[in-house]
Design an enzyme around this catalytic site. Structure first.
Site, short mmCIF file in Angstrom:
data_model
loop_
_atom_site.label_atom_id
_atom_site.label_comp_id
_atom_site.label_asym_id
_atom_site.label_seq_id
_atom_site.Cartn_x
_atom_site.Cartn_y
_atom_site.Cartn_z
N ASN A 95 0.82 -1.21 0.00
CA ASN A 95 0.00 0.00 0.00
C ASN A 95 0.86 1.26 0.00
O ASN A 95 0.62 2.21 -0.76
CB ASN A 95 -0.90 0.03 1.23
CG ASN A 95 -2.08 -0.91 1.12
OD1 ASN A 95 -2.33 -1.51 0.09
ND2 ASN A 95 -2.82 -1.04 2.22
N ARG A 424 -10.64 -4.38 -14.41
CA ARG A 424 -9.48 -5.18 -13.99
C ARG A 424 -9.86 -6.64 -14.13
O ARG A 424 -10.83 -7.09 -13.52
CB ARG A 424 -9.09 -4.89 -12.53
CG ARG A 424 -8.67 -3.44 -12.28
CD ARG A 424 -8.17 -3.26 -10.85
NE ARG A 424 -8.02 -1.87 -10.51
CZ ARG A 424 -6.93 -1.13 -10.80
NH1 ARG A 424 -5.94 -1.67 -11.42
NH2 ARG A 424 -6.89 0.14 -10.44
N HIS A 484 -15.13 3.01 -15.46
CA HIS A 484 -14.97 2.29 -14.21
C HIS A 484 -16.23 1.53 -13.81
O HIS A 484 -16.23 0.78 -12.85
CB HIS A 484 -14.59 3.30 -13.10
CG HIS A 484 -14.21 2.68 -11.80
ND1 HIS A 484 -15.00 2.78 -10.67
CD2 HIS A 484 -13.13 1.94 -11.44
CE1 HIS A 484 -14.41 2.14 -9.67
NE2 HIS A 484 -13.28 1.63 -10.10
N TYR A 517 -12.68 -9.58 -2.05
CA TYR A 517 -13.30 -8.26 -1.96
C TYR A 517 -14.79 -8.41 -1.68
O TYR A 517 -15.47 -9.23 -2.29
CB TYR A 517 -13.15 -7.49 -3.28
CG TYR A 517 -11.76 -6.99 -3.60
CD1 TYR A 517 -10.63 -7.52 -2.99
CD2 TYR A 517 -11.58 -5.98 -4.54
CE1 TYR A 517 -9.37 -7.05 -3.31
CE2 TYR A 517 -10.31 -5.51 -4.87
CZ TYR A 517 -9.21 -6.06 -4.24
OH TYR A 517 -7.96 -5.60 -4.55
#
Length: 731
Positions: A95, A424, A484, A517
């Site tokens: 990160n 992605r 997106h 996720y």
């Protein structure tokens, strides 16, 4: 280490100490850049509101560092499985790398250009860089000590030992000598620095040894650099002993054999260092140039970006550090001294050892009953004709819901067309393979591949070309905008009619991250959403600039406007006597216009509950303008990634791809859809009720920008994600 550069353990403690955090997906670390798009769709400057104080915004960069400190707090949490704690150390390191590569790089560029653009809280780029440097040194020091003092000794107690060269016996050193000469020595390239050899280029994020050697004849000393190979394991696995797994860092092995690399010379000193380079590049989008070629050119430039951070071992001498600063052109404020090992992102290798008892217990996602059993699936088309289905990953399986939706569409002879956005994708994506199968079967297939998805550009270019070769119509989106949104549209012939089936989600079409996720998605055959997605895809593939839809909010024109309008309607209903309540779940809350609307709603008496994983620029709990606002952060085994908004007085639930950030609302194509079915809104209500339960483990944001672990010691504690896992195990 020199006293003037040493940081005490007390200084290094993070503000967010406690239990409960998660990984920042690629998006959590590389947040929006502040560049201007080719065709700015909307103004982003917040309107001046004289009724609100000037200090109402928190700094977004410092808020991100606080988020990473919460990730670090999980690594320090002794109640978590040991290898999960090592994983969080690796996540923290990755990160921070990406934060420097993008956010700090962007601030440096603005400072060097003399731009006086201040942050929403009034700080100049230079002042932000100063505070970032100070905070980074604190949490980096804490990160190193969590590994050295807590995790590494605990791993050793469980038989996973990370050794130094000095801790090896003669037999082990002899075996490693053979390994070094056969496997490592041939790939190393010692690079000298002298009048005939200029200082070598040091690639970003590579681990290196800085070495001083001395000639025995004249006593002259020279610098040399060796790059630790990044195509071999960072930790050399030794022979097990008494059931122990034993590892030696690769740089320790190389350092032990420096005399072999520099025969006839004396090794005066050696120290590890690592450079982070600017990866925040722009693609000049010209209608006359192929976007793929432009992007590939910029990707080639990325590795040569200017340095933004220099990490050095804390035993590095002043002389060696000065040489690196001079040759690498690094400012002293950008130096981070690290006790112990550099680049703890390599702890993923340790996490992957086969010790299941030191990890979270396995979890098998459920298949929603509407879609049948895993082995005996129902037709998704028949299911959706009966009504909408809401899926909640990773608790609901991605492979038996969304992935199966696309695969069934690809195999169904009645399906005429499939249109899908891909932001992605994974290395071997079943979704991509299904689209290829559909195209080869003669279906009309459109894939909108966002090749500008940061750090996934190369993978997306690869898949875009594979799709094109299979006959898929590949589109790269709109000039000046990233696409997106997470949408899929299937057009199917049913008798004499055409029916459209849709998916609108909050997460990427990626089966790997769908297991890690937390995201929600709406599968529906509702005619209005089908018509909306048809219009949206026509806009993305053609020249249309449609800005109004039936049941969708679409950025860059409609999301901010639609959300603020509903916040204001909720406030108006509250003033008229309704029980106003706004609940918002997102990865980040930064947009000043949305924040100000929430402040005004709070002043009108609306209860505002925010669940944010990462950055929050809103200042909650201040008497007079935000006393009705509560902000929580829940981080844990899964990365909280869904975006959900509930307006109670309006009785509206919305889900979608957009965070409340400038980049999402102004520079991206985002989609939010209203969920209307009461059975599905009840599921979303459960998510909020669990997240806001007083006993739920979380952090709460105070008006002073500090995050406090909740609930307090001695109080009953429940885990939001564990509750959801148990909830989805039940029919």
């Amino acid at each position: 280490m020199r006293k003037d550069r040493k940081m005490t353990e007390t200084q290094a403690h993070v503000r967010s100490d406690g239990t409960g955090v998660v990984v920042g997906d690629s998006a959590s670390a590389h947040e929006e850049s502040q560049r201007t798009p080719s065709a700015p769709p909307a103004a982003t400057a917040p309107a001046v509101d004289n009724a609100l104080p000037e200090d109402r915004y928190l700094n977004r960069e410092l808020s991100w560092l606080d988020f990473n400190a919460r990730v670090l707090a999980l690594a320090a949490d002794p109640s978590l499985p040991l290898l999960e704690r090592a994983k969080f150390l690796a996540i923290f390191a990755s990160n921070l790398d990406e934060f420097y590569m993008v956010r700090v790089a962007g601030l440096k560029r603005r400072d060097e250009m003399g731009l006086s653009v201040r942050s929403a809280d009034g700080l100049s780029p230079r002042e932000q860089l100063r505070r970032i440097s100070e905070r980074t040194r604190q949490i980096s020091n804490r990160h190193a000590h969590v590994f050295l003092d807590l995790v590494r000794p605990a791993l050793a107690e469980k038989g996973i030992v990370i050794l130094t060269w000095n801790e090896l016996d003669d037999a082990e050193r002899d075996r490693l000598s053979a390994y070094f000469h056969e496997q490592v020595f041939p790939v190393l390239t010692p690079l000298a620095v002298d009048p005939a050899h200029p200082f070598p280029f040091v690639s970003g994020l590579s681990l290196n040894l800085a070495i001083t050697v001395k000639h025995p004849d004249d006593g002259g000393q020279h610098f040399a650099r060796i790059k630790v190979p990044d195509n071999v394991d960072r930790f050399v696995e030794l022979e097990s002993r008494n059931g122990e797994l034993r590892f030696l860092p690769m740089e320790e092995l190389i350092a032990a054999f420096l005399p072999v690399l520099f025969p006839g010379l004396e090794i005066v000193e050696h120290h590890a260092f690592r450079i982070t380079r600017n990866a925040d590049f722009e693609v000049e989008e010209d209608r006359d140039e192929d976007l793929l070629q432009a992007l590939e050119r910029e990707l080639a430039r990325r590795r040569f970006g200017s340095p933004v951070r220099l990490e050095v071992a804390d035993d590095m001498t002043e002389h060696m550090l000065e040489l690196l600063l001079r040759e690498l052109d690094v400012h002293p404020n950008d130096v981070v001294e690290v006790p112990g090992l550099l680049d703890l992102s390599s702890l993923w290798q340790i996490y992957n050892v086969d010790r299941p008892e030191l990890k979270d217990p396995p979890f098998v996602p459920a298949t929603p009953p509407a879609f049948g059993e895993r082995e005996t699936p129902k037709s998704i088309f028949a299911t959706l004709r009966d009504g909408d289905v809401l899926v909640h990953h990773p608790y609901d399986s991605f492979s038996t819901t969304v992935q199966r939706f696309i695969e069934q569409a690809a195999a169904d002879p009645n399906v005429l067309a499939i249109k899908q956005t891909l932001y992605r994708t994974s290395g071997d994506s079943p979704i991509v393979n299904a689209l290829i199968d559909a195209a080869e079967a003669g279906k009309q297939v459109v894939a909108l591949v966002e090749i500008k998805a940061r750090f996934d550009e190369q993978a997306n270019i690869k898949w875009a070309r594979a799709l094109e070769q299979a006959g898929v119509h590949v589109v790269y989106g709109l000039i000046g905008l990233k696409t997106h949104c997470k949408t899929a549209l299937v057009v199917r012939r049913e008798g004499s009619a055409i029916r459209r089936y849709c998916h609108v989600g909050t997460g990427n079409y990626n089966p790997k991250t769908a297991r890690l996720y937390e995201d929600v998605g709406l599968l529906t055959a509702a005619p209005d959403i089908g018509a909306d997605l048809t219009d949206l895809f026509n806009s993305l593939t053609g020249y249309s600039r449609k800005d109004s839809y039936r049941n969708l909010l679409v950025a860059p024109y409609g999301v901010r406007k639609g959300i603020i309008e509903r916040i204001e309607r909720e406030a108006a209903a509250t003033r008229e006597g309704a029980e106003g309540r706004i609940r918002l779940k997102a990865n980040a809350l930064v947009d000043e216009q949305v924040i100000d609307a929430l402040y005004r709603a709070s002043q009108a008496g609306v209860r505002v509950e925010v669940v944010v994983r990462g950055i929050c620029a809103l200042r909650p709990g201040v008497q007079g303008f935000s006393e009705n606002i509560v902000v929580r952060s829940i981080l844990g085994r899964f990365l909280e990634h869904s975006r959900i908004i509930h307006f109670r007085a309006l009785d509206e639930f919305w889900i979608g791809s957009a965070d409340m950030m400038h980049r999402n609302l102004d520079r991206r194509v985002e989609v939010m859809a209203q969920v209307k079915d009461p059975k599905l809104t009840a599921q979303l209500d459960e998510v909020f009720e669990s997240a806001m339960n007083p006993a739920t483990r979380c952090w709460e944001l105070g008006p002073d920008a500090s995050w406090t672990a909740m609930p307090h010691e001695g109080q009953t504690v429940r885990d939001h994600q564990v509750w959801l896992m148990e909830r989805h195990r039940q029919p």
